[in-house]
Design a protein around this motif. Sequence first.
Motif, mmCIF file in Angstrom:
data_model
loop_
_atom_site.group_PDB
_atom_site.id
_atom_site.type_symbol
_atom_site.label_atom_id
_atom_site.label_comp_id
_atom_site.label_asym_id
_atom_site.label_seq_id
_atom_site.Cartn_x
_atom_site.Cartn_y
_atom_site.Cartn_z
ATOM 1 N N ALA A 91 56.528 47.253 43.608
ATOM 2 C CA ALA A 91 57.097 47.554 44.946
ATOM 3 C C ALA A 91 58.194 46.910 45.441
ATOM 4 O O ALA A 91 58.776 47.489 46.386
ATOM 5 C CB ALA A 91 55.780 46.861 45.982
ATOM 6 N N GLN A 92 58.402 45.688 45.238
ATOM 7 C CA GLN A 92 59.736 45.032 45.360
ATOM 8 C C GLN A 92 60.807 45.683 44.903
ATOM 9 O O GLN A 92 61.996 46.216 45.512
ATOM 10 C CB GLN A 92 59.816 43.686 45.061
ATOM 11 C CG GLN A 92 60.970 42.715 45.610
ATOM 12 C CD GLN A 92 61.220 42.944 47.250
ATOM 13 O OE1 GLN A 92 60.012 42.635 47.892
ATOM 14 N NE2 GLN A 92 62.298 43.239 47.716
ATOM 15 N N GLU A 93 60.575 46.192 43.689
ATOM 16 C CA GLU A 93 61.732 46.574 43.168
ATOM 17 C C GLU A 93 62.107 48.399 43.785
ATOM 18 O O GLU A 93 63.144 48.798 43.826
ATOM 19 C CB GLU A 93 61.561 47.066 41.419
ATOM 20 C CG GLU A 93 61.535 45.983 40.746
ATOM 21 C CD GLU A 93 60.817 46.063 39.227
ATOM 22 O OE1 GLU A 93 60.537 47.244 38.907
ATOM 23 O OE2 GLU A 93 60.883 45.039 38.540
ATOM 24 N N ILE A 94 61.071 48.790 43.984
ATOM 25 C CA ILE A 94 61.079 50.055 44.732
ATOM 26 C C ILE A 94 61.801 49.972 46.215
ATOM 27 O O ILE A 94 62.691 50.826 46.606
ATOM 28 C CB ILE A 94 59.640 50.926 44.855
ATOM 29 C CG1 ILE A 94 59.138 51.424 43.765
ATOM 30 C CG2 ILE A 94 59.933 51.989 46.151
ATOM 31 C CD1 ILE A 94 57.729 51.726 43.519
ATOM 32 N N LYS B 158 66.572 50.464 49.586
ATOM 33 C CA LYS B 158 67.680 49.601 50.467
ATOM 34 C C LYS B 158 68.947 50.104 50.104
ATOM 35 O O LYS B 158 69.887 50.268 50.627
ATOM 36 C CB LYS B 158 67.624 48.323 50.472
ATOM 37 C CG LYS B 158 66.532 47.811 51.173
ATOM 38 C CD LYS B 158 66.326 46.360 51.216
ATOM 39 C CE LYS B 158 64.996 45.933 52.044
ATOM 40 N NZ LYS B 158 64.696 44.362 52.001
ATOM 41 N N SER B 159 69.340 50.205 48.522
ATOM 42 C CA SER B 159 70.486 50.619 48.089
ATOM 43 C C SER B 159 70.808 51.754 47.834
ATOM 44 O O SER B 159 71.965 52.395 47.622
ATOM 45 C CB SER B 159 70.501 49.885 46.339
ATOM 46 O OG SER B 159 69.893 50.763 45.678
ATOM 47 N N SER C 187 65.237 57.776 47.472
ATOM 48 C CA SER C 187 64.754 58.015 48.976
ATOM 49 C C SER C 187 63.435 57.486 49.353
ATOM 50 O O SER C 187 62.687 57.039 48.599
ATOM 51 C CB SER C 187 64.737 59.575 48.948
ATOM 52 O OG SER C 187 63.463 60.079 48.142
ATOM 53 N N ALA C 188 63.613 57.602 50.548
ATOM 54 C CA ALA C 188 62.333 56.769 51.172
ATOM 55 C C ALA C 188 61.020 57.659 50.961
ATOM 56 O O ALA C 188 60.176 57.167 50.558
ATOM 57 C CB ALA C 188 62.357 56.605 52.932
ATOM 58 N N GLU C 189 61.357 58.786 50.891
ATOM 59 C CA GLU C 189 60.162 59.856 50.628
ATOM 60 C C GLU C 189 59.637 59.566 48.998
ATOM 61 O O GLU C 189 58.164 59.370 48.932
ATOM 62 C CB GLU C 189 60.433 61.220 50.797
ATOM 63 C CG GLU C 189 59.281 62.237 50.541
ATOM 64 C CD GLU C 189 59.855 63.633 50.797
ATOM 65 O OE1 GLU C 189 59.955 64.309 49.793
ATOM 66 O OE2 GLU C 189 59.980 64.018 52.151
ATOM 67 N N GLU C 190 60.564 59.570 48.208
ATOM 68 C CA GLU C 190 60.287 59.180 46.777
ATOM 69 C C GLU C 190 59.465 57.791 46.737
ATOM 70 O O GLU C 190 58.642 57.557 45.984
ATOM 71 C CB GLU C 190 61.449 59.563 45.946
ATOM 72 C CG GLU C 190 61.119 59.291 44.291
ATOM 73 C CD GLU C 190 59.927 60.231 43.876
ATOM 74 O OE1 GLU C 190 59.349 59.635 42.737
ATOM 75 O OE2 GLU C 190 59.856 61.132 44.358
ATOM 76 N N GLY C 191 60.111 56.737 47.422
ATOM 77 C CA GLY C 191 59.564 55.511 47.236
ATOM 78 C C GLY C 191 58.372 55.346 48.144
ATOM 79 O O GLY C 191 57.292 54.624 47.169
#
Length: 130
Positions: A52-55, A60-61, A65-69
């Motif tokens: 989850a942290q990696e995602i 952030k980088s 995309s937020a949707e894919e995350g």
Amino acid sequence: MPSIRHFALPLLAVAAMGITACGDSDAEKVTKTLQEQGQQLQKQGQDAQKKAQEIADKIKSGELSAEEGQKQLQEIGADITKKATDTANDTIDAVKESDNVPDEVKDQLDDAKKQLEDAQNGQVPTVPGQ
């Protein structure tokens, strides 16, 4: 949707009652199984937190995309919930296999498994007697 964690403590209490109802040798075997499964589930939870942290870092980088995350995080949540449910079911089965578990405790364990199924299916589990 109810969280599996919402029902974990009552289910563990039922499993503990089952262990108490076992004879000494059965209780030792079941306790060891519980400890091993608990350690495995703890490691899986830690792995899920790391993923989850990696995602979050990839979002952030801009690499993700937020949707894919969000989709990936939901998959991680569903996976860890399934593993927790499987672990709880395995624990209940281990307790029920003991020769010394009274039928009343076996019935309570069956009720606990039903509650797990309900929670996994997004239903509010029914509480026997209410």
